[in-house]
Design a protein around this motif. Structure first.
Motif, PDB file in Angstrom:
ATOM      1  N   ILE A  76       0.811  -1.215   0.000  1.00  0.00           N
ATOM      2  CA  ILE A  76       0.000   0.000   0.000  1.00  0.00           C
ATOM      3  C   ILE A  76       0.847   1.269   0.000  1.00  0.00           C
ATOM      4  O   ILE A  76       0.336   2.357  -0.272  1.00  0.00           O
ATOM      5  CB  ILE A  76      -0.998   0.023   1.177  1.00  0.00           C
ATOM      6  N   ASN A  91     -12.884  -4.374   3.251  1.00  0.00           N
ATOM      7  CA  ASN A  91     -11.596  -4.519   3.937  1.00  0.00           C
ATOM      8  C   ASN A  91     -10.797  -3.223   3.983  1.00  0.00           C
ATOM      9  O   ASN A  91      -9.600  -3.230   4.255  1.00  0.00           O
ATOM     10  CB  ASN A  91     -10.761  -5.622   3.285  1.00  0.00           C
ATOM     11  N   LEU A  92     -11.472  -2.117   3.718  1.00  0.00           N
ATOM     12  CA  LEU A  92     -10.857  -0.795   3.810  1.00  0.00           C
ATOM     13  C   LEU A  92     -11.701   0.067   4.743  1.00  0.00           C
ATOM     14  O   LEU A  92     -12.933   0.050   4.681  1.00  0.00           O
ATOM     15  CB  LEU A  92     -10.786  -0.127   2.434  1.00  0.00           C
ATOM     16  N   CYS A 106      -6.116  -0.926   6.269  1.00  0.00           N
ATOM     17  CA  CYS A 106      -6.332  -2.019   5.314  1.00  0.00           C
ATOM     18  C   CYS A 106      -6.230  -3.371   6.017  1.00  0.00           C
ATOM     19  O   CYS A 106      -5.340  -3.588   6.843  1.00  0.00           O
ATOM     20  CB  CYS A 106      -5.283  -1.971   4.201  1.00  0.00           C
ATOM     21  N   LEU A 135      -6.047   5.668   6.495  1.00  0.00           N
ATOM     22  CA  LEU A 135      -6.665   4.567   5.754  1.00  0.00           C
ATOM     23  C   LEU A 135      -6.124   3.270   6.333  1.00  0.00           C
ATOM     24  O   LEU A 135      -4.908   3.049   6.336  1.00  0.00           O
ATOM     25  CB  LEU A 135      -6.333   4.652   4.267  1.00  0.00           C
ATOM     26  N   LEU A 178     -10.916  -6.494  -1.714  1.00  0.00           N
ATOM     27  CA  LEU A 178     -10.976  -5.061  -1.434  1.00  0.00           C
ATOM     28  C   LEU A 178     -12.296  -4.680  -0.770  1.00  0.00           C
ATOM     29  O   LEU A 178     -12.366  -3.742   0.027  1.00  0.00           O
ATOM     30  CB  LEU A 178     -10.818  -4.256  -2.729  1.00  0.00           C
TER      31      LEU A 178
END
Length: 346
Positions: A237, A269-270, A310, A308, A266
């Motif tokens: 990332i 999962n964010l 992850c 952010l 994705l």
């Protein structure tokens, strides 16, 4: 006397003054007759005599009689655009329930990934349909075709007993046979990998695949791609680039991924937090085919720092996730992955 006649949805037919009246819908057959005793039997298909239905099972349903009116109710509704034969008082009648003129036929809305080149160790696809699909024998309608031979690739796709469908029935996960894609496993050693580097293949979904109401797609879906070298690099990332919105707006945060990542991993999962560890509510839009994710907040951005976060299970299309490689040396120690990126809004 044996007669065969085609009858249509919500239509009633009287053959003669001595013949019964029939009416049909998806959920019932009604027969008006002066016959004192008789049995209604319904068969899927078109038949003209007893020899043709010999040893065939009739459709399961309930028969009810009120006066001279007999009603047959199938256990499951009759399928649209399918021929059936009713046997009543030793007479044979064919009927078919037509499709509504404004019915929207099932189609493939999107495919992830859909790049013209995909790595030889590709692990799965996600097929997004326009409406819920019928899960029964769904993998019987999905094939991988070798474009050189125009033949189906054996044991290319994993036919799961229970299809991997989203809760709304619209998103299907298709696994490329993992046992062949992962090196040193039995299927890989015996059969080799599914995809050969430099070759071209087509993922085909045939038009017989049905929606939840039993109506087929009618036209095939095809996706053709070329195979590139295997991807054996973990996603990172730190390589993602951010297009930052302005403070006091609800404009989207745009995250440019440096690779085509796995659509399913994705999803959900964010997350975004502020520097006080308060969760920022909003909507993520995943556009993995274009290497992009967008986050639209419910409330306006403030002039501050955000984070952010992850999930380590986010992976690329070859199954390499943020924590480890899919096809790896199990004796080699994994390094702790980066799972957070901070950004400042001004």
């Amino acid at each position: 006397m044996r007669l065969i006649t085609t009858l249509f949805f919500i239509m009633t037919l009287e053959l003669s003054s001595q013949s019964p009246k029939f009416s049909f819908s998806r959920t019932a057959i009604e027969v008006v007759s002066d016959v004192s005793q008789s049995v209604i039997k319904v068969y899927k298909g078109t038949f003209k005599n007893s020899q043709e239905i010999n040893n065939r099972k009739s459709i399961i349903g309930n028969i009810n009689r009120q006066g001279n009116r007999f009603t047959f109710s199938p256990l499951l509704p009759f399928q649209v655009e399918t021929n059936y034969t009713v046997v009543f008082n030793n007479m044979y009648y064919e009927f078919s329930i037509p499709l509504e003129s404004n019915y929207k036929i099932l189609s493939v809305k999107n495919l992830y990934p859909n790049s013209s080149e995909l790595p030889s160790n590709l692990l799965k696809w996600y097929v997004e349909f326009s409406k819920p699909v019928n899960p029964t024998n769904i993998y019987d309608h999905i094939f991988l075709i070798d474009n050189k031979t125009q033949k189906k690739v054996d044991r290319a796709l994993l036919p799961l007993e229970t299809p991997l469908l989203s809760n709304d029935g619209k998103l299907l996960t298709i696994w490329v046979e993992p046992g062949r894609q992962k090196r040193d496993l039995g299927p890989n050693k015996r059969l080799g990998k599914v995809l050969e580097i430099g070759e071209s293949y087509t993922l085909k979904i045939d038009g017989n695949l049905k929606d939840a109401k039993g109506i087929p797609m009618k036209s095939d879906f095809r996706f053709t791609f070329k195979v590139s070298e295997a991807d054996r690099t973990q996603p990172n990332i730190n390589n993602w680039k951010f297009d930052l919105p302005k403070a006091n707006t609800k404009n989207a945060l745009i995250i440019h991924l440096n690779d085509i990542l796995d659509y399913g991993s994705l999803t959900h999962n964010l997350t975004v937090f502020d520097n006080d560890n308060k969760h920022i509510e909003g909507v993520f839009t995943i556009d993995s085919n274009n290497k992009k994710v967008m986050f639209s907040p419910i409330n306006q951005w403030k002039s501050k720092t955000y984070i952010l976060k992850c999930n380590k299970l986010i992976e690329d299309v070859a199954g390499n996730n943020l924590e480890r490689l899919f096809d790896r040396d199990v004796q080699k120690e994994n390094l702790a992955p980066t799972l957070e990126r901070s950004f400042s809004i001004n």
